[in-house]
Design a protein around this motif. Structure first.
Motif, PDB file in Angstrom:
ATOM      1  N   GLY A   1     -11.300  -7.474 -28.625  1.00  0.00           N
ATOM      2  CA  GLY A   1     -11.898  -7.362 -27.296  1.00  0.00           C
ATOM      3  C   GLY A   1     -11.014  -7.798 -26.150  1.00  0.00           C
ATOM      4  N   TYR A   2     -11.399  -7.282 -24.995  1.00  0.00           N
ATOM      5  CA  TYR A   2     -10.629  -7.518 -23.766  1.00  0.00           C
ATOM      6  C   TYR A   2     -11.256  -8.637 -22.939  1.00  0.00           C
ATOM      7  N   VAL A   3     -10.406  -9.523 -22.464  1.00  0.00           N
ATOM      8  CA  VAL A   3     -10.869 -10.601 -21.585  1.00  0.00           C
ATOM      9  C   VAL A   3      -9.899 -10.732 -20.422  1.00  0.00           C
TER      10      VAL A   3
ATOM     11  N   GLU B   1     -17.711   0.179 -29.632  1.00  0.00           N
ATOM     12  CA  GLU B   1     -18.786   0.382 -28.648  1.00  0.00           C
ATOM     13  C   GLU B   1     -19.743   1.496 -28.991  1.00  0.00           C
TER      14      GLU B   1
ATOM     15  N   ASP C   1     -15.089  -7.640 -22.226  1.00  0.00           N
ATOM     16  CA  ASP C   1     -15.667  -6.361 -22.641  1.00  0.00           C
ATOM     17  C   ASP C   1     -16.730  -6.545 -23.719  1.00  0.00           C
ATOM     18  N   PHE C   2     -17.383  -5.442 -24.026  1.00  0.00           N
ATOM     19  CA  PHE C   2     -18.506  -5.445 -24.962  1.00  0.00           C
ATOM     20  C   PHE C   2     -18.090  -5.975 -26.340  1.00  0.00           C
TER      21      PHE C   2
ATOM     22  N   LEU D   1     -13.927   1.251 -22.371  1.00  0.00           N
ATOM     23  CA  LEU D   1     -14.218  -0.177 -22.219  1.00  0.00           C
ATOM     24  C   LEU D   1     -15.505  -0.363 -21.418  1.00  0.00           C
ATOM     25  N   THR D   2     -16.364  -1.229 -21.915  1.00  0.00           N
ATOM     26  CA  THR D   2     -17.526  -1.618 -21.131  1.00  0.00           C
ATOM     27  C   THR D   2     -17.276  -3.050 -20.680  1.00  0.00           C
TER      28      THR D   2
END
Lengths: 213, 102
Positions: free
Chosen positions: A85-87, A213, B34-35, B74-75
């Motif tokens: 995941g992206y942060v 997702e 993101d989710f 991306l959410t």
């Protein structure tokens, strides 16, 4: 589900270090610095190349940091974000200014100490090397180790202090000593980051297309 | 009703729910996430996380943006200023309650 909210916050902050990419890039920076100091010593003070190198330190530092940031972003986009995941972290300007002030004050105190007192008191030590080791070690322990709560930064910090003092007793000229110090620290950083990245990739395989997702 | 009990009934129930409290706490630590990250950190299923995020978005506590990072969809979720304010208030109320009952 985690019940302690402080633990959750700490874990989220620590996520930046989860893949070791920052250390791999930092290690590269250290090695470049090592090559720079060793080259300066090798070419001597009065050569044209040495003069160019002296002017190039600022460019090396600023350019290295810019390239390092770009590299970290590119590697995280490719390896980390698709897996876990992206942060995007908040830039705490007040906190980062405070950190800069602390580092600047410590560096100034160390420099003042070495100029005024230490040369007379401990002539058997190469102070530049010993103080570099202590300063880098203090930054690793207090800023990275304490900030992230990760043990490996305490180990790297301790190694920096021991290495700085050991090399200061070796009798090597400043340039070669600093070159060796930054080179070895760079390798240690790369080994540490590489091990963390390897474990991260093993524990977090890329999710299949449908799982995202 | 005693003051202690009244202060508990005044807690923001939207945030008081454990999963949503966890989501809001995570988002309060970062600029955005993101989710996938939220799902891993909370251990919630996609459907559950989606439902909680929708409720937080409806309340104006979370802003959700659907975007792309390279080819990856991306959410991205971000805590709004109203969300930050509610979380701060919630923690303060809970702290006050704990102090009074100790």
């Amino acid at each position: 589900m985690q019940s302690n909210l402080s633990d959750v916050e700490q874990r989220v902050k620590r996520y930046w270090y989860t893949d070791g990419i920052g250390e791999l890039t930092g290690g590269g920076m250290f090695i470049l610095l090592g090559i720079y100091f060793a080259a300066q010593q090798y070419y001597g003070e009065n050569s044209l190349f040495s003069g160019l190198l002296q002017g190039g330190l600022v460019i090396l530092l600023i350019g290295g940091m810019a390239i390092g940031r770009w590299l970290i972003k590119a590697l995280k986009s490719r390896l980390t974000y698709p897996r876990t995941g992206y942060v995007e972290y908040r830039v705490d300007r007040q906190n980062s200014n405070r950190r800069r002030v602390i580092v600047a004050v410590v560096a100034a105190l160390v420099a003042a100490f070495s100029l005024v007192f230490a040369e007379r008191v401990v002539s058997f030590l190469n102070l530049t090397l010993a103080l570099t080791g202590i300063l880098v070690g203090a930054i690793l322990i207090f800023l990275q180790g304490r900030g992230s709560g990760l043990e490996r930064f305490y180990v790297l910090g301790g190694m920096s202090i021991v290495l700085g003092i050991a090399l200061s007793l070796s009798g090597l000229p400043d340039g070669y000593g600093l070159g060796l110090f930054y080179g070895l620290m760079g390798f240690a950083y790369i080994i540490s980051g590489g091990m963390v990245l390897r474990r991260y990739l093993q524990e977090n395989p890329l999710p299949a297309e449908g799982e995202r997702e | 009703m005693s003051n202690e009990l009244r202060s508990v009934t005044e807690l923001d129930r939207l945030i008081h729910e454990p999963a949503r409290l966890l989501i809001v706490t995570i988002l309060s630590t970062v600029e955005s996430a993101d989710f996938l990250f939220l799902q891993r950190e909370t251990d919630l299923t996609k459907g559950n996380l989606s439902a909680h995020l929708s409720r937080l978005e409806e309340a104006g506590y979370v802003k959700i943006e659907k975007t792309f990072k390279g080819k990856l969809p991306l959410t991205v979720c971000k805590l709004t200023s109203a969300g930050k304010k509610s979380l701060t208030q919630y923690r303060q109320q809970l702290q006050d309650f704990m102090n009074r009952t100790q």
